[in-house]
Motif scaffolding. Structure first.
Motif, PDB file in Angstrom:
ATOM      1  N   GLY A 270       0.820  -1.207   0.000  1.00 56.53           N
ATOM      2  CA  GLY A 270       0.000   0.000   0.000  1.00 56.53           C
ATOM      3  C   GLY A 270       0.855   1.258   0.000  1.00 56.53           C
ATOM      4  O   GLY A 270       2.089   1.204   0.108  1.00 56.53           O
TER       5      GLY A 270
ATOM      6  N   CYS B 200      -4.833   2.550  -0.413  1.00 60.13           N
ATOM      7  CA  CYS B 200      -4.822   2.408   1.044  1.00 60.13           C
ATOM      8  C   CYS B 200      -3.678   3.224   1.659  1.00 60.13           C
ATOM      9  O   CYS B 200      -2.529   3.081   1.266  1.00 60.13           O
ATOM     10  CB  CYS B 200      -4.677   0.934   1.438  1.00 60.13           C
ATOM     11  SG  CYS B 200      -4.725   0.683   3.222  1.00 60.13           S
TER      12      CYS B 200
ATOM     13  N   CYS C  52      -5.211  -1.587   7.261  1.00 64.30           N
ATOM     14  CA  CYS C  52      -6.571  -1.153   7.611  1.00 64.30           C
ATOM     15  C   CYS C  52      -7.468  -2.321   8.001  1.00 64.30           C
ATOM     16  O   CYS C  52      -8.604  -2.125   8.398  1.00 64.30           O
ATOM     17  CB  CYS C  52      -7.193  -0.365   6.466  1.00 64.30           C
ATOM     18  SG  CYS C  52      -7.641  -1.371   5.029  1.00 64.30           S
TER      19      CYS C  52
ATOM     20  N   HIS D 239      -6.964  -1.878  -4.077  1.00 61.79           N
ATOM     21  CA  HIS D 239      -6.950  -1.503  -2.666  1.00 61.79           C
ATOM     22  C   HIS D 239      -5.568  -0.989  -2.268  1.00 61.79           C
ATOM     23  O   HIS D 239      -5.450   0.065  -1.643  1.00 61.79           O
ATOM     24  CB  HIS D 239      -7.356  -2.684  -1.770  1.00 61.79           C
ATOM     25  CG  HIS D 239      -7.315  -2.328  -0.325  1.00 61.79           C
ATOM     26  ND1 HIS D 239      -8.341  -1.666   0.299  1.00 61.79           N
ATOM     27  CD2 HIS D 239      -6.350  -2.509   0.616  1.00 61.79           C
ATOM     28  CE1 HIS D 239      -8.011  -1.445   1.564  1.00 61.79           C
ATOM     29  NE2 HIS D 239      -6.802  -1.959   1.780  1.00 61.79           N
TER      30      HIS D 239
ATOM     31  N   CYS E 280      -5.729  -6.879   4.013  1.00 62.17           N
ATOM     32  CA  CYS E 280      -4.789  -5.782   4.225  1.00 62.17           C
ATOM     33  C   CYS E 280      -4.375  -5.770   5.697  1.00 62.17           C
ATOM     34  O   CYS E 280      -5.232  -5.692   6.577  1.00 62.17           O
ATOM     35  CB  CYS E 280      -5.439  -4.454   3.849  1.00 62.17           C
ATOM     36  SG  CYS E 280      -4.373  -3.017   4.135  1.00 62.17           S
TER      37      CYS E 280
END
Length: 76
Positions: free
Chosen positions: A17, A66, A43, A62, A40
């Motif tokens: 990320g 993120c 998060c 994502h 993930c």
């Protein structure tokens, strides 16, 4: 968040990320074809799907947006 599989496999691929959190992609060994998932570690979001290409794209999307820190930096 939909990732409710309890039997996870070894990771198949990982995406990083924006702030360093890792999105891990894997497949469960349940069913005839298995269920693909991503999770993930920043998060704590997750998702699952029966289509690997669609799931891989979702995990990459994502990771591209993120902003969560990886767990070792989040509490600092």
């Amino acid at each position: 968040m939909t990732g409710k599989n309890n039997s996870k496999s070894e990771p198949v691929m990982r995406f990083q990320g924006l702030m360093g959190a890792i999105v891990t992609v894997g497949v469960t060994d349940t069913g005839e074809y298995g269920v693909w998932y991503w999770h993930c570690n920043g998060c704590i979001d997750s998702h699952d799907d029966t289509n690997m290409d669609r799931l891989r794209d979702s995990a990459n999307e994502h990771a591209a947006t993120c902003r969560a820190l990886p767990p070792e930096h989040a509490a600092a």
